[in-house]
Design a protein around this motif. Structure first.
Motif, PDB file in Angstrom:
ATOM      1  N   PHE A 123       0.808  -1.217   0.000  1.00  0.00           N
ATOM      2  CA  PHE A 123       0.000   0.000   0.000  1.00  0.00           C
ATOM      3  C   PHE A 123       0.842   1.268   0.000  1.00  0.00           C
ATOM      4  O   PHE A 123       0.525   2.239  -0.693  1.00  0.00           O
ATOM      5  N   ALA A 124       1.892   1.303   0.801  1.00  0.00           N
ATOM      6  CA  ALA A 124       2.694   2.531   0.892  1.00  0.00           C
ATOM      7  C   ALA A 124       3.255   2.939  -0.465  1.00  0.00           C
ATOM      8  O   ALA A 124       3.243   4.128  -0.827  1.00  0.00           O
ATOM      9  N   ALA A 125       3.731   1.967  -1.223  1.00  0.00           N
ATOM     10  CA  ALA A 125       4.273   2.278  -2.551  1.00  0.00           C
ATOM     11  C   ALA A 125       3.170   2.777  -3.479  1.00  0.00           C
ATOM     12  O   ALA A 125       3.405   3.663  -4.315  1.00  0.00           O
ATOM     13  N   TRP A 126       1.969   2.216  -3.336  1.00  0.00           N
ATOM     14  CA  TRP A 126       0.825   2.661  -4.135  1.00  0.00           C
ATOM     15  C   TRP A 126       0.544   4.140  -3.848  1.00  0.00           C
ATOM     16  O   TRP A 126       0.362   4.954  -4.764  1.00  0.00           O
ATOM     17  N   VAL A 127       0.529   4.508  -2.571  1.00  0.00           N
ATOM     18  CA  VAL A 127       0.264   5.894  -2.172  1.00  0.00           C
ATOM     19  C   VAL A 127       1.392   6.808  -2.644  1.00  0.00           C
ATOM     20  O   VAL A 127       1.146   7.890  -3.198  1.00  0.00           O
ATOM     21  N   ASN A 128       2.618   6.368  -2.454  1.00  0.00           N
ATOM     22  CA  ASN A 128       3.770   7.199  -2.818  1.00  0.00           C
ATOM     23  C   ASN A 128       3.834   7.486  -4.309  1.00  0.00           C
ATOM     24  O   ASN A 128       4.392   8.504  -4.737  1.00  0.00           O
ATOM     25  N   ALA A 129       3.257   6.582  -5.097  1.00  0.00           N
ATOM     26  CA  ALA A 129       3.234   6.787  -6.550  1.00  0.00           C
ATOM     27  C   ALA A 129       2.051   7.641  -6.993  1.00  0.00           C
ATOM     28  O   ALA A 129       1.890   7.897  -8.193  1.00  0.00           O
ATOM     29  N   GLY A 130       1.231   8.084  -6.039  1.00  0.00           N
ATOM     30  CA  GLY A 130       0.095   8.941  -6.371  1.00  0.00           C
ATOM     31  C   GLY A 130      -1.065   8.213  -7.022  1.00  0.00           C
ATOM     32  O   GLY A 130      -1.885   8.840  -7.716  1.00  0.00           O
ATOM     33  N   ARG A 131      -1.148   6.924  -6.779  1.00  0.00           N
ATOM     34  CA  ARG A 131      -2.226   6.142  -7.392  1.00  0.00           C
ATOM     35  C   ARG A 131      -3.516   6.271  -6.578  1.00  0.00           C
ATOM     36  O   ARG A 131      -3.488   6.661  -5.419  1.00  0.00           O
ATOM     37  N   PRO A 132      -4.679   5.905  -7.165  1.00  0.00           N
ATOM     38  CA  PRO A 132      -5.961   6.246  -6.548  1.00  0.00           C
ATOM     39  C   PRO A 132      -6.236   5.532  -5.218  1.00  0.00           C
ATOM     40  O   PRO A 132      -6.121   4.315  -5.120  1.00  0.00           O
ATOM     41  N   VAL A 133      -6.600   6.348  -4.213  1.00  0.00           N
ATOM     42  CA  VAL A 133      -7.008   5.845  -2.905  1.00  0.00           C
ATOM     43  C   VAL A 133      -8.325   6.493  -2.530  1.00  0.00           C
ATOM     44  O   VAL A 133      -8.730   7.501  -3.102  1.00  0.00           O
ATOM     45  N   SER A 134      -8.976   5.894  -1.531  1.00  0.00           N
ATOM     46  CA  SER A 134     -10.279   6.394  -1.115  1.00  0.00           C
ATOM     47  C   SER A 134     -10.524   6.015   0.339  1.00  0.00           C
ATOM     48  O   SER A 134      -9.933   5.064   0.851  1.00  0.00           O
ATOM     49  N   ALA A 135     -11.417   6.765   0.996  1.00  0.00           N
ATOM     50  CA  ALA A 135     -11.883   6.391   2.330  1.00  0.00           C
ATOM     51  C   ALA A 135     -13.302   5.848   2.268  1.00  0.00           C
ATOM     52  O   ALA A 135     -13.882   5.509   3.304  1.00  0.00           O
ATOM     53  N   GLU A 136     -13.849   5.740   1.068  1.00  0.00           N
ATOM     54  CA  GLU A 136     -15.213   5.244   0.904  1.00  0.00           C
ATOM     55  C   GLU A 136     -15.265   3.744   1.193  1.00  0.00           C
ATOM     56  O   GLU A 136     -14.483   2.965   0.644  1.00  0.00           O
ATOM     57  N   ILE A 137     -16.187   3.337   2.059  1.00  0.00           N
ATOM     58  CA  ILE A 137     -16.356   1.923   2.400  1.00  0.00           C
ATOM     59  C   ILE A 137     -17.392   1.329   1.458  1.00  0.00           C
ATOM     60  O   ILE A 137     -18.591   1.642   1.537  1.00  0.00           O
ATOM     61  N   ARG A 138     -16.936   0.510   0.560  1.00  0.00           N
ATOM     62  CA  ARG A 138     -17.826  -0.082  -0.434  1.00  0.00           C
ATOM     63  C   ARG A 138     -18.580  -1.268   0.159  1.00  0.00           C
ATOM     64  O   ARG A 138     -18.014  -2.082   0.883  1.00  0.00           O
ATOM     65  N   THR A 139     -19.886  -1.333  -0.113  1.00  0.00           N
ATOM     66  CA  THR A 139     -20.682  -2.497   0.293  1.00  0.00           C
ATOM     67  C   THR A 139     -20.717  -3.474  -0.874  1.00  0.00           C
ATOM     68  O   THR A 139     -21.373  -3.215  -1.892  1.00  0.00           O
ATOM     69  N   PRO A 140     -19.996  -4.578  -0.777  1.00  0.00           N
ATOM     70  CA  PRO A 140     -19.918  -5.487  -1.932  1.00  0.00           C
ATOM     71  C   PRO A 140     -21.218  -6.249  -2.150  1.00  0.00           C
ATOM     72  O   PRO A 140     -21.976  -6.510  -1.202  1.00  0.00           O
ATOM     73  N   GLU A 141     -21.466  -6.567  -3.402  1.00  0.00           N
ATOM     74  CA  GLU A 141     -22.616  -7.406  -3.735  1.00  0.00           C
ATOM     75  C   GLU A 141     -22.220  -8.861  -3.530  1.00  0.00           C
ATOM     76  O   GLU A 141     -21.221  -9.326  -4.080  1.00  0.00           O
ATOM     77  N   PRO A 142     -22.976  -9.615  -2.722  1.00  0.00           N
ATOM     78  CA  PRO A 142     -22.608 -11.022  -2.462  1.00  0.00           C
ATOM     79  C   PRO A 142     -22.530 -11.833  -3.751  1.00  0.00           C
ATOM     80  O   PRO A 142     -23.206 -11.544  -4.738  1.00  0.00           O
ATOM     81  N   ALA A 143     -21.657 -12.826  -3.729  1.00  0.00           N
ATOM     82  CA  ALA A 143     -21.465 -13.717  -4.872  1.00  0.00           C
ATOM     83  C   ALA A 143     -21.505 -15.156  -4.359  1.00  0.00           C
ATOM     84  O   ALA A 143     -21.726 -15.400  -3.170  1.00  0.00           O
TER      85      ALA A 143
END
Length: 282
Positions: A123-143
């Motif tokens: 995750f840290a490398a993802w953030v450091n590269a400026g890639r997309p992050v969010s604080a939105e908690i997604r409610t997944p559709e069951p599968a």
């Protein structure tokens, strides 16, 4: 390939079959991983907790280790609940060098799911590269996830004990050298290692800059340790979590007879009669 480059994930963020799983977790701080996820995570990711989702409850008699393997039916239900189906492409990440994400990788492989990867660098490398992050908690559709359990990926304590003197069987202790030698033991009640085990620290599956080693580098590492391709290899750690990066690396290096002792050292020492070794093996 078991490890996915970050650029590859970035290119497929909109794929409908993709399920990104945040596996961050800190031993001793069980809420820290979820709190970190709620503060910021890779856009679209859902969260699975090492102890609540990817492990069974602790055995009241102390057997099974600190992170017992979850029941296959229970785990299948968890995966279905968070939207993972047999058609899903699962990418797991953490910020512990891949140790926690590799647990999910192994569990899915154990249940017969092949399309699962660990995100390289975390995750840290993802953030450091400026890639997309969010604080939105997604409610997944069951599968619906249907398991085909691969029993050959797992070994239990009784069989490990039987194989200690067997030719062609190699034990790998994935903990750091000081714990393997029994010089320190910050977590478990007894120090040392399973007699006959060699020490191959799980972190050595990564390069100095934290990226996953190449296939050739994995091959060289294990050949130098004296492992043959026809060996039966048993991998363990403290509780069956940090052993899984070594399992991944072994498979990438072409070893096909690799089994995880899921209970690992914390299960081994729960049987008072089991032998314990300290120091380096000759």
């Amino acid at each position: 390939m078991n490890v996915l480059p970050q650029t590859e994930l970035l290119a497929h963020l909109d794929d409908t079959s993709l399920v990104i799983v945040d596996c961050r977790f800190q031993l001793g701080k069980p809420d820290a991983g979820r709190e970190a996820y709620e503060a910021s995570h890779i856009t679209g990711a859902i969260y699975l907790d090492l102890e609540k989702d990817l492990s069974a409850p602790l055995d009241p008699d102390g057997y099974g280790g600190r992170h017992p393997l979850p029941d296959a039916a229970q785990l299948t239900g968890t995966l279905s609940r968070v939207g993972i189906s047999n058609d899903s492409v699962v990418v797991a990440y953490d910020d512990q060098g891949g140790a926690m994400a590799s647990r999910l990788w192994w569990l899915l492989k154990y249940l017969g799911h092949e399309k699962v990867y660990v995100l390289d660098e975390g995750f840290a490398a993802w953030v450091n590269a400026g890639r997309p992050v969010s604080a939105e908690i997604r409610t997944p559709e069951p599968a619906q996830f249907l398991a085909t359990v691969q029993h050959n990926r797992l070994i239990e304590m009784d069989e490990v004990l039987e194989k200690l003197e067997e030719d062609g069987v190699k034990l790998i202790d994935s903990r750091d050298g000081a714990r393997y030698r029994g010089e320190v033991e910050p977590i478990d009640k007894k120090a040392g290692h399973i007699p006959g085990a060699m020490n191959l620290f799980w972190g050595e599956s990564r390069t100095a800059d934290g990226t996953w080693k190449s296939q050739d580098e994995h091959v060289a590492r294990f050949e130098q340790a004296g492992l043959a391709k026809d060996d039966e290899i048993i991998v363990y750690c403290g509780s069956g979590v940090t052993a899984t990066p070594n399992v991944m690396a072994l498979e990438e290096a072409g070893y096909t007879r690799v089994r995880l002792y899921a209970g690992s050292w914390s299960d081994w020492i729960s049987y008072g009669e089991n032998p314990i070794a300290t120091g380096n093996e000759e």
